[in-house]
Write a protein that holds these residues in place. Structure first.
Motif, mmCIF file in Angstrom:
data_model
loop_
_atom_site.group_PDB
_atom_site.id
_atom_site.type_symbol
_atom_site.label_atom_id
_atom_site.label_comp_id
_atom_site.label_asym_id
_atom_site.label_seq_id
_atom_site.Cartn_x
_atom_site.Cartn_y
_atom_site.Cartn_z
ATOM 1 N N GLN A 163 1.104 51.340 2.683
ATOM 2 C CA GLN A 163 1.955 52.511 2.503
ATOM 3 C C GLN A 163 1.090 53.713 2.131
ATOM 4 O O GLN A 163 0.241 53.626 1.251
ATOM 5 N N ALA A 208 1.447 57.714 1.048
ATOM 6 C CA ALA A 208 2.261 58.864 0.660
ATOM 7 C C ALA A 208 1.403 59.721 -0.260
ATOM 8 O O ALA A 208 1.127 59.352 -1.406
ATOM 9 N N ARG A 257 2.895 61.331 4.925
ATOM 10 C CA ARG A 257 3.296 59.927 4.925
ATOM 11 C C ARG A 257 2.971 59.289 6.277
ATOM 12 O O ARG A 257 3.053 59.952 7.316
ATOM 13 N N TRP A 299 12.325 57.592 4.244
ATOM 14 C CA TRP A 299 12.561 58.851 3.532
ATOM 15 C C TRP A 299 13.319 59.879 4.372
ATOM 16 O O TRP A 299 13.819 60.864 3.852
#
Length: 466
Positions: free
Chosen positions: A312, A314, A323, A422
């Motif tokens: 991940q 971000a 992201r 998101w």
């Protein structure tokens, strides 16, 4: 330009003559001068007043920004207003509030507040003038060296630059030394203000101006002029890099159906030579209109993006968040404007004719648009249908997208349509009662899809005033 030949009127006239053909300057263009009342802007205001007498086809404005940081701010305002009357030029005084805090640079905050005030006085096509000179250029170059910037930063300031997408910034005095400007002001007996904060060497620029530059120029009198040439060479090198980025980047940009903004194809980025990746990433950030990160921050972003594919990513840097999702880099504002549910009024039979268009604001930057059409993916409505626009819905909610043989839960559809987690709360959802009938840009429920030859509403996202 030799000291005895310097004239702000000539400098302004020559620079404007250079940019007018390229800028497509119109007769009613407004020339806006950032006017502090200090010796530099006073000299340029004097030159502008002479230029205005010979060129009545242009509009003119002096803008004085009242920062409220000095006890003398009111007297500086009065000075600027009095001198504007003497020059025969209109003036606008802009009072601003400068942000403060433990980790906020007062210099940077005052500069940003000043630029915001100047932007508010510019109409499309207007030209901003500032009184930056050769010594300012040297200070900017040295500060860029301190921060470890590359060619873009070391290019410092240009005589002609874009201030906004619709406004040029001109610096007519950039090849003129501070000594020449002060000599001209003295010869013309131009009164000007003295900002006491310029003596405060706690600020980096003042430290250079008061303690470093006098030593450098005493040893090497032409130091500012030769440093300006170095800045120009860096600008030329950066222009070559930008040109190559502009050729490579478009093929790496991807459109996603659930967003107006493009994303960066990370597979395509990985295929580029390593030395080009930071430039291309910087180009993508610039393309999206966000402030550029430092070289160290760019290196950190690339290191995280090159980690294993399922990691991940971000990263928040100032006003933006980067992201990774399914081999693409998404770039969004860190402060996302809230989107509110609303009733979609006006979709009645009276306006259902070919070419009819309705719109509803979503936030300050985007709107939902409905076009009545006989072709394309469109929504069929019954007389009794009352539509609402919503953002976010339970994952257990079922929908039957067009082109699918059966319905599925919303949480499964988000995955199938590759909508990042998101982003899901920002996709416009259209409901008829409690039935989800469309996800704008993605699907229309099969039961509400207008059949061939029958009119219906085509929904899409658009920029406000776009």
């Amino acid at each position: 330009m030799a000291p005895d030949s310097f004239c702000p009127f000539d400098a302004l006239t020559q620079l404007l003559a250079r940019v007018k053909p390229a800028a497509g300057t119109k007769p009613d263009t407004k020339l806006v001068l950032a006017y502090s009342g200090g010796v530099d802007s006073e000299v340029l205001a004097h030159g502008l007043s002479l230029f205005a007498k010979q060129h009545p086809e242009f509009n003119y404005l002096l803008v004085h920004v009242h920062h409220g940081l000095s006890a003398n701010a009111e007297s500086w305002q009065r000075h600027c207003e009095r001198r504007a009357r003497e020059y025969g030029l209109p003036i606008s005084v802009k009072r601003v509030t400068v942000a403060s805090g433990a980790r906020i640079s007062l210099e940077a905050a005052a500069r940003e507040a000043r630029y915001d005030a100047l932007r508010s006085e510019l109409a499309p096509g207007d030209i901003l003038l500032t009184a930056h000179h050769q010594d300012d250029q040297l200070e900017t170059l040295l500060l860029a060296l301190k921060r470890g910037l590359g060619p873009k930063g070391l290019a410092a300031m240009g005589e002609v630059q874009a201030f906004t997408p619709n406004n040029l910034l001109l610096r007519p005095l950039l090849t003129t030394s501070r000594a020449q400007i002060e000599a001209f002001a003295k010869a013309e007996r131009l009164s000007h203000i003295e900002d006491e904060s310029n003596k405060d060497s706690r600020f980096d620029r003042n430290f250079l101006r008061n303690q470093v530059l006098p030593i450098l120029t005493a040893r090497w009198p032409a130091f500012a002029a030769t440093a300006s040439r170095s800045a120009q060479l860096c600008a030329e090198q950066q222009a070559l890099i930008d040109e190559e980025v502009s050729l490579r980047l478009p093929a790496m940009l991807l459109c996603v159906p659930h967003s107006q903004a493009t994303v960066l194809d990370l597979k395509a980025l990985a295929e580029q030579p390593g030395r080009w990746r930071p430039h291309l990433l910087r180009g993508f950030i610039e393309h999206r209109g966000f402030p550029l990160p430092s070289a160290a921050q760019l290196g950190d972003i690339l290191a995280q993006l090159e980690a294993k594919a399922d990691a991940q990513v971000a990263i928040r840097i100032r006003s933006m968040v980067l992201r990774r999702f399914q081999h693409a880099l998404y770039l969004d504002s860190a402060e996302v404007a809230p989107r509110h549910n609303q009733v979609l009024q006006g979709l009645d039979e009276d306006v259902r004719s070919q070419g009819s268009t309705l719109s509803w604001p979503i936030d300050s930057q985007s709107q939902l648009v409905a076009n009545w059409s006989l072709t394309g993916l469109r929504l069929r409505l019954e007389k009794t249908d009352d539509l609402t626009l919503r953002f976010g819905a339970p994952g257990s909610l079922r929908c039957h997208p067009h082109g699918r043989d059966k319905g599925r839960e919303l949480k499964k559809l988000w995955q199938e349509f590759a909508v990042p987690p998101w982003e899901r709360g920002h996709v416009p959802l259209i409901f008829s009662g409690e039935q989800l009938v469309a996800a704008v840009g993605l699907w229309v429920d099969k039961r509400y899809l207008a059949p061939e030859g029958e009119g219906g509403w085509k929904f899409s996202l658009a920029e406000v005033n776009g």
